[in-house]
Every structure is written in structure tokens, then in C-alpha cells.
Design an enzyme around this catalytic site. Structure first.
Site, PDB file in Angstrom:
ATOM      1  CE1 TYR A 128      -6.385  -9.528   3.680  1.00  0.00           C
ATOM      2  CE2 TYR A 128      -8.199 -10.742   4.687  1.00  0.00           C
ATOM      3  CZ  TYR A 128      -7.316  -9.669   4.691  1.00  0.00           C
ATOM      4  OH  TYR A 128      -7.359  -8.748   5.727  1.00  0.00           O
ATOM      5  CE  LYS A 147      -4.369 -10.271   6.737  1.00  0.00           C
ATOM      6  NZ  LYS A 147      -3.421  -9.417   7.482  1.00  0.00           N
TER       7      LYS A 147
HETATM    8  N1  LIG Z   1      -9.895  -3.025   7.407  1.00  0.00           N
HETATM    9  C1  LIG Z   1     -10.379  -4.244   7.552  1.00  0.00           C
HETATM   10  O1  LIG Z   1     -11.573  -4.484   7.377  1.00  0.00           O
HETATM   11  C2  LIG Z   1      -9.464  -5.369   7.949  1.00  0.00           C
HETATM   12  C3  LIG Z   1     -10.040  -6.546   8.426  1.00  0.00           C
HETATM   13  C4  LIG Z   1      -9.220  -7.591   8.814  1.00  0.00           C
HETATM   14  C5  LIG Z   1      -7.844  -7.475   8.732  1.00  0.00           C
HETATM   15  N2  LIG Z   1      -7.305  -6.304   8.255  1.00  0.00           N
HETATM   16  C6  LIG Z   1      -5.857  -6.232   8.179  1.00  0.00           C
HETATM   17  O2  LIG Z   1      -5.423  -5.097   8.882  1.00  0.00           O
HETATM   18  C7  LIG Z   1      -4.124  -4.724   8.422  1.00  0.00           C
HETATM   19  C8  LIG Z   1      -4.084  -3.233   8.211  1.00  0.00           C
HETATM   20  O3  LIG Z   1      -4.948  -2.918   7.123  1.00  0.00           O
HETATM   21  P1  LIG Z   1      -5.900  -1.634   7.147  1.00  0.00           P
HETATM   22  O4  LIG Z   1      -7.281  -2.129   7.227  1.00  0.00           O
HETATM   23  O5  LIG Z   1      -5.442  -0.652   8.133  1.00  0.00           O
HETATM   24  O6  LIG Z   1      -5.705  -1.147   5.644  1.00  0.00           O
HETATM   25  P2  LIG Z   1      -4.894   0.098   5.043  1.00  0.00           P
HETATM   26  O7  LIG Z   1      -4.883  -0.176   3.575  1.00  0.00           O
HETATM   27  O8  LIG Z   1      -5.492   1.357   5.533  1.00  0.00           O
HETATM   28  O9  LIG Z   1      -3.436  -0.046   5.674  1.00  0.00           O
HETATM   29  C9  LIG Z   1      -2.493  -0.955   5.202  1.00  0.00           C
HETATM   30  C10 LIG Z   1      -1.140  -0.278   5.196  1.00  0.00           C
HETATM   31  O10 LIG Z   1      -0.159  -1.249   4.844  1.00  0.00           O
HETATM   32  C11 LIG Z   1       0.737  -0.665   3.917  1.00  0.00           C
HETATM   33  N3  LIG Z   1       1.377  -1.699   3.111  1.00  0.00           N
HETATM   34  C12 LIG Z   1       0.858  -2.403   2.079  1.00  0.00           C
HETATM   35  N4  LIG Z   1       1.789  -3.239   1.578  1.00  0.00           N
HETATM   36  C13 LIG Z   1       2.901  -3.076   2.323  1.00  0.00           C
HETATM   37  C14 LIG Z   1       4.211  -3.646   2.289  1.00  0.00           C
HETATM   38  N5  LIG Z   1       4.558  -4.566   1.368  1.00  0.00           N
HETATM   39  N6  LIG Z   1       5.124  -3.250   3.209  1.00  0.00           N
HETATM   40  C15 LIG Z   1       4.809  -2.298   4.130  1.00  0.00           C
HETATM   41  N7  LIG Z   1       3.593  -1.701   4.190  1.00  0.00           N
HETATM   42  C16 LIG Z   1       2.650  -2.093   3.297  1.00  0.00           C
HETATM   43  C17 LIG Z   1      -0.141   0.281   3.098  1.00  0.00           C
HETATM   44  O11 LIG Z   1       0.653   1.263   2.407  1.00  0.00           O
HETATM   45  C18 LIG Z   1      -1.038   0.869   4.173  1.00  0.00           C
HETATM   46  O12 LIG Z   1      -0.475   2.018   4.764  1.00  0.00           O
HETATM   47  C19 LIG Z   1      -3.879  -5.566   7.164  1.00  0.00           C
HETATM   48  O13 LIG Z   1      -3.037  -6.658   7.480  1.00  0.00           O
HETATM   49  C20 LIG Z   1      -5.265  -6.061   6.799  1.00  0.00           C
HETATM   50  O14 LIG Z   1      -5.233  -7.255   6.063  1.00  0.00           O
HETATM   51  C21 LIG Z   1      -8.081  -5.259   7.871  1.00  0.00           C
END
Ligand SMILES: NC(=O)c1ccc[n+]([C@@H]2O[C@H](COP(=O)([O-])OP(=O)(O)OC[C@H]3O[C@@H](n4cnc5c(N)ncnc54)[C@H](O)[C@@H]3O)[C@@H](O)[C@H]2O)c1
Length: 250
Positions: free
Chosen positions: A155, A159
């Protein structure tokens, strides 16, 4: 902020940050293509947008699959008549283990979705953004793309790759009036942190590990995404904007 007449693609738009961003784009007038591997969740985002009078479609897309990404972009262009914004947001976490214990399969899967997915989204969106006279790309990195954390090797690497890939694309496509920026969220209240929430020992620490002493909401991240996509950010490119409550400086 006004996205009337614009088309936006949001990958991972079925849930969390992506859903909040998609709804925000639609509220500000954009037509939105939601891309996700979770069809039920993606369709639900479309319904939420339609219920507030917005325009949206769902396109089943695995962001690691080149053919899917090409079909997504063509569908968005054919349906709405052009492409102006792409939010390369889909991402996954992985087993929290030392790198020596992480399987190569899991490493490959995380890099394919979190990093190659951003590459493919950029590669195939750029020609359409050029046709539109310019546009904006917003990539979702992470606080963990800016600093290492134990047990998060793939991860972390994926990132961090997004941060520099964002700078690369900003340099390559600036002359076409395409701005490319990233966001680096801290701990945000979405499905991806369910595992942490269930950890009774770690959660009280993780949930307060920033200057504001709380976790963020998907809407707080969507505000930053919408800003970077908008004309208000017209001289901002190659940047990574932390949306982490001060988590990086903590
Ligand atoms: N929530 C946090 O704390 C956090 C922090 C930093 C970064 N992020 C990043 O934010 C982004 C969104 O994540 P989130 O927090 O909303 O989580 P989430 O799990 O709610 O949303 C992620 C979405 O991506 C979809 N997904 C997964 N694999 C996929 C693929 N191969 N193709 C298309 N869609 C796919 C999932 O079905 C889901 O709907 C991600 O890149 C995550 O790494 C999240």
C-alpha cells in the site's frame, strides 16, 4: 464551483470517497460516470445522483484491466459527449503483515489496482481531455503514500507511486491545459478502514492520530477533489493535497 456541461469519471465511485466525490460533481452540474467492481454499489450511487436530479451512469470496471478502462472512457464520451475530469480513486488495502510475510500475489494485486489503475486511467483519458481542450485529473494517494507505516508495504509503495506519477503527468500534459493533482487522505470513515475500527487496542490510537484528533468524512475529501477539479484551482498542478486533519505533521 460549477461543473455544468462537464463530464467526470470517478473510479471506485460505488462507495466512500468516490461516491461522495461523484455526488458532489453531480450537485455542481457534471454528468458522472461511476466505475466500480461492485455493481450494486455503483448502481446505488447512480440512483442517489438521479434522486437529486443529476445525470449519471454506471460502467462495470476493474481499473487494473486495460480493456475495461478503455471501454469506460469510450462509454462516458459516447453517452455525455466528451470527457473533462477523471478521478482515479479506486483502491484497496491488504493484509497487515511484514513485507517478508506478504504474498507476491497480494503485492501484485495492490500495485495493479492502486498504481497501474491510475496509469491506465491517465493513459486512456488524456487523449479525450486533449480533444476537450483540457481538463483535470485527480488521483487518490494517501497519507501512507507520504510516509511509511509498518505492515503496509505494498500500500505504501503503490500510494507513493501515485504521488510521483501525478507529477509526471502534470509535466507531460500541462501544455494541453490538463492539470494533474493528487489528494492524500488520512483516516477517513469508509469501508476500507473496517478492519482498524474492529481492533479494540489500536482504534483509539489510530482514530486520534492527527492534529484535529478525529477521523475525516468522505465529504471532507470530496470537497478537496472538487476544488482541484475546478477552475478555482486553475494554477495548481503536480500537487498532492493532504486531507488528513494534520496526520502528516503529527
Ligand atoms: N478511507 C481512508 O482512510 C483512506 C485513506 C487514504 C486513502 N484512501 C484511498 O481512498 C480511495 C477510496 O477508498 P475509500 O476509503 O473510499 O474505500 P471504499 O472501500 O469505501 O471504496 C473503494 C471503492 O473502490 C472499489 N474498487 C476496489 N477495487 C476496484 C477495482 N479493481 N476496480 C474498480 N473499483 C474498485 C470498491 O468496490 C469500492 O467501491 C482508495 O484509493 C483508498 O486507498 C482511503
Amino acid at each position: 464551483m460549477n461543473f455544468t456541461g462537464k463530464t467526470a469519471i470517478v473510479t471506485g465511485g460505488g462507495s466512500g470517497i468516490g461516491r461522495a466525490a461523484a455526488i458532489r460533481f453531480a450537485k455542481e452540474g457534471a454528468a458522472v460516470a461511476i466505475a466500480d467492481v461492485n455493481s450494486a454499489a455503483g448502481e446505488e450511487t447512480v440512483n442517489l445522483i438521479k434522486s437529486i436530479g443529476g445525470k449519471a451512469i454506471f460502467v462495470y470496471t476493474d481499473v487494473a484491466n486495460s480493456k475495461h478502462i478503455q471501454e469506460l472512457i469510450q462509454t462516458a464520451v459516447n453517452t455525455f459527449g466528451g470527457l473533462h475530469i477523471i478521478c482515479n480513486n479506486a483502491g484497496i488495502g491488504h493484509s497487515e503483515v511484514r513485507s517478508v510475510d506478504l504474498t507476491e500475489e497480494e503485492w501484485d494485486q495492490v500495485i495493479d489496482i492502486n498504481l497501474k489503475g491510475v496509469f491506465l486511467g491517465t493513459k486512456y483519458a488524456v487523449p479525450e481531455l486533449i480533444k476537450a481542450g483540457g481538463g483535470a485529473i485527480i488521483n487518490t494517494s494517501s497519507l501512507l503514500g507520504l510516509k511509511g507505516q509498518k505492515y503496509m508495504s505494498a500500500y505504501n509503495a503503490s500510494k507513493a507511486g501515485v504521488v510521483v506519477l501525478t507529477q509526471n503527468a502534470a509535466l507531460e500534459y500541462g501544455k494541453y491545459n490538463i492539470r494533474v493533482n493528487a489528494i492524500a487522505p488520512g483516516v477517513i470513515d469508509t469501508n476500507i478502514i473496517d478492519g482498524w475500527k474492529q481492533n479494540e487496542r489500536k482504534w483509539p490510537i489510530i482514530s486520534k492520530a492527527n492534529a484535529l484528533r478525529r477521523i475525516g468524512t468522505p465529504n471532507e475529501v470530496a470537497n478537496a477533489i472538487a476544488f482541484l477539479a475546478s477552475e478555482e484551482a486553475s494554477f495548481i498542478t503536480g500537487a498532492t493535497l493532504s486531507v488528513d486533519g494534520g496526520g502528516l505533521t503529527f
